[in-house]
Motif scaffolding. Sequence first.
Motif, short mmCIF file in Angstrom:
data_model
loop_
_atom_site.label_atom_id
_atom_site.label_comp_id
_atom_site.label_asym_id
_atom_site.label_seq_id
_atom_site.Cartn_x
_atom_site.Cartn_y
_atom_site.Cartn_z
N ALA B 371 37.54 40.51 50.16
CA ALA B 371 37.71 41.44 49.02
C ALA B 371 36.45 41.97 48.76
O ALA B 371 36.33 42.94 48.24
CB ALA B 371 38.30 40.66 47.74
N GLY B 372 35.24 41.49 49.10
CA GLY B 372 33.90 42.44 49.13
C GLY B 372 33.50 42.22 47.67
O GLY B 372 33.17 41.03 46.88
N ASN B 373 33.38 43.01 47.04
CA ASN B 373 32.87 43.46 45.88
C ASN B 373 32.76 42.61 44.43
O ASN B 373 32.37 42.89 43.49
CB ASN B 373 32.76 44.99 45.29
CG ASN B 373 32.21 45.78 46.24
OD1 ASN B 373 31.37 45.66 46.87
ND2 ASN B 373 33.21 46.77 46.50
N ALA B 374 33.18 41.38 44.89
CA ALA B 374 33.70 40.40 43.79
C ALA B 374 32.12 40.13 43.14
O ALA B 374 31.21 39.79 43.64
CB ALA B 374 34.28 39.17 44.43
N VAL B 375 32.34 40.05 41.71
CA VAL B 375 30.85 39.68 41.26
C VAL B 375 30.77 38.21 40.98
O VAL B 375 29.65 37.69 41.29
CB VAL B 375 31.18 40.33 39.58
CG1 VAL B 375 29.97 39.78 38.79
CG2 VAL B 375 31.38 41.57 39.60
N ILE B 376 31.91 37.48 41.22
CA ILE B 376 31.68 35.94 41.14
C ILE B 376 32.60 35.38 42.33
O ILE B 376 33.70 35.96 42.80
CB ILE B 376 32.36 35.41 39.70
CG1 ILE B 376 31.26 35.60 38.84
CG2 ILE B 376 32.63 33.77 40.14
CD1 ILE B 376 31.73 35.02 37.76
N LEU B 377 32.07 34.59 43.19
CA LEU B 377 32.53 34.07 44.46
C LEU B 377 32.56 32.74 44.48
O LEU B 377 31.63 32.00 44.35
CB LEU B 377 31.89 34.77 45.66
CG LEU B 377 32.67 34.43 47.14
CD1 LEU B 377 33.97 34.91 47.19
CD2 LEU B 377 31.78 34.93 47.97
#
Lengths: 231, 421
Positions: B371-377
């Motif tokens: 999903a890419g741009n996740a702030v938290i992974l």
Amino acid sequence: MIALNNLHKSYFNGSNQLHVLKGIDLEIQDGELVSIMGSSGSGKSTLLNILGILDNYDEGNYYLADKLIKDLNETKAAWYRNQMIGFVFQSFNLISFKNAVENVALPLYYQGVPRKKRNRIALEFLDEMGLKDWADHLPNELSGGQKQRVAIARSLITNPNVILADEPTGALDSQTSYEVMDIFKKVNEKGITVIIVTHEKDISERTDRIIHLADGLIDKEYRPKKTMDYV
Amino acid sequence: MFDYDKWQEILHTLRKNKLRTLLTAFGVFWGVFMLVIMLGAGKGLQNAIYSGMGDFATNSMFVWAQPTTMPYDGFPRNRYYSFKIEDMEAIKNAVSAIDVITPTVNGGGWRQTTNVVYQMQKGAYEVKGIMSGENKIDPVDIYKGRYINEIDNLHTRKVILIGYRVYEELFAKGEDPVNKYVKLNGIYFKVIGVFKSRHTGGWGEQQNSLMFIPFTTTQQIYNYPNNVDHFSIVGKPDADISQVESSVKAVLARRHGIHPDDKGAFGSNNVGERFKKMNGLFLGIRGLVWFVGVFTLLAGVIGVSNIMLIIIRERTQEIGIKRAVGAKPVKIISMIISESVFLTSIAGLLGMATGIYLVSLADKLIGNPEAGNAVILNPEIDIRVAITAVAVLVVFGMLAGIIPARRAVSIKPIEAIHDQN
């Protein structure tokens, strides 16, 4: 045998010194049934606390079963109390969330006796007090007399040398008081020394020997006349 | 051995005033809960950022030429110059701490695109001339075909490795692009492969829109005299990359007639330094989280200690009786500390379980790295952290019990018995 030589005890309250026991000399033979009397402030409770190793003293000597009881640390004192002394209190002092049999078994718990075994022994003692059917009841489900009998059973379970009773009938009506005194009498007949602190004359007259304290000293000592019939 | 009487007593005391026990436990619960949530979030943030970096070599740096800022050796300031491919050998020989050095030249200039045509499709993408070492600096996944190799460079082959997005835009879906020809500035190049970026987010997008051709080929088709736009350098594992950076610049300065103190003549990007700073940042975040978490927990534990003191007060008489019938002080102390540890641990473990449950729930909801741009992974809790937290709880529980226990044994049995509540 209990022997006190020139026993002194003072309480300190800030800079005030209160000299409570001013040189008690006393001998109590094994198997005696003794009462200690005296007005309030005479030092009778202090004397009982010292006899029970619940409190220490300043001067003199206290021998219990030929052992000098002096300046013990708390661990040692707890052991002596557990082994040699049974306590009965005015307000029964049962533990509210333990049932009758568990209360009786408590001293054995502190000796490390397994639960099953100590509860079995406790039940025998309760049976002797006529409370077998009440074994599972909590203290607040028992009458005053029943509670005191549970407390006596508890004091007896370790097979102590001496029973110390502090106003054991103070919270009971006279009928129940006499019943309790009969129990003490029976206990005494088995050879256990019983010392009762009381201010009730009729209670003290049911003992073999009355020690009267006044102002920190034994002022008289006598044997009651055995004229009264027990009710 | 299971001590029935001990546990009967502990549970009785805690049950006697349920609301009070609950509120006390909540303090500890909340402390551990916050600690777990914050650690999970911190780890998630770290994962998100590191995943953006792909497998980029961290102990690395880049250096490129800029107009000089100081006159030197008869040259005026503001002189334009270029690195040459010959510099590479010189640097490699001079600086032993270098593991990999590889040149890159941008086709048509920095950030300039080049038109590319495949049959009826055309597009404009950046072209980079590289050597095989590039794949050790910023590795990509080969989706089809192969990477640029030494032989391509040696024979100045007209071969091209295209990014996944280029492939998608030029080729029909499912078409195998390998060995097909694309036209680059009017010259046919054979496609040797398609790569996919390992970076996520914007970085990945950008990399997937690149085309790689051999470094030597780039010199020919763009008509460069052996120019290098930048050197990418990976230090040996134990090398200090800042040290490498200054050594490399010294070599380049010597070779290009640049004043030894002319800092402006080189542009550089020290990834190693940045990475260290970032690691420091995350270490700082973790430190802060532990600091806040442990003190929140401590506040909860002080609550436990206070309640234990109140419980002792309430049970003074009972403790007196026990001591009269022969309970040794150690028995009383053990009782009270057990109770405190029990309350703290139960509340703490519940807090930890709830926290871990929420973190794993968040992981499930967020956790798609594509999903890419996740702030938290992938927020997660290390098992060692969990064990440490449990140990901290037990120790805190014991500490919470010590003061009340000391209070309990400091009361003389006789005073306790006569205590009328």
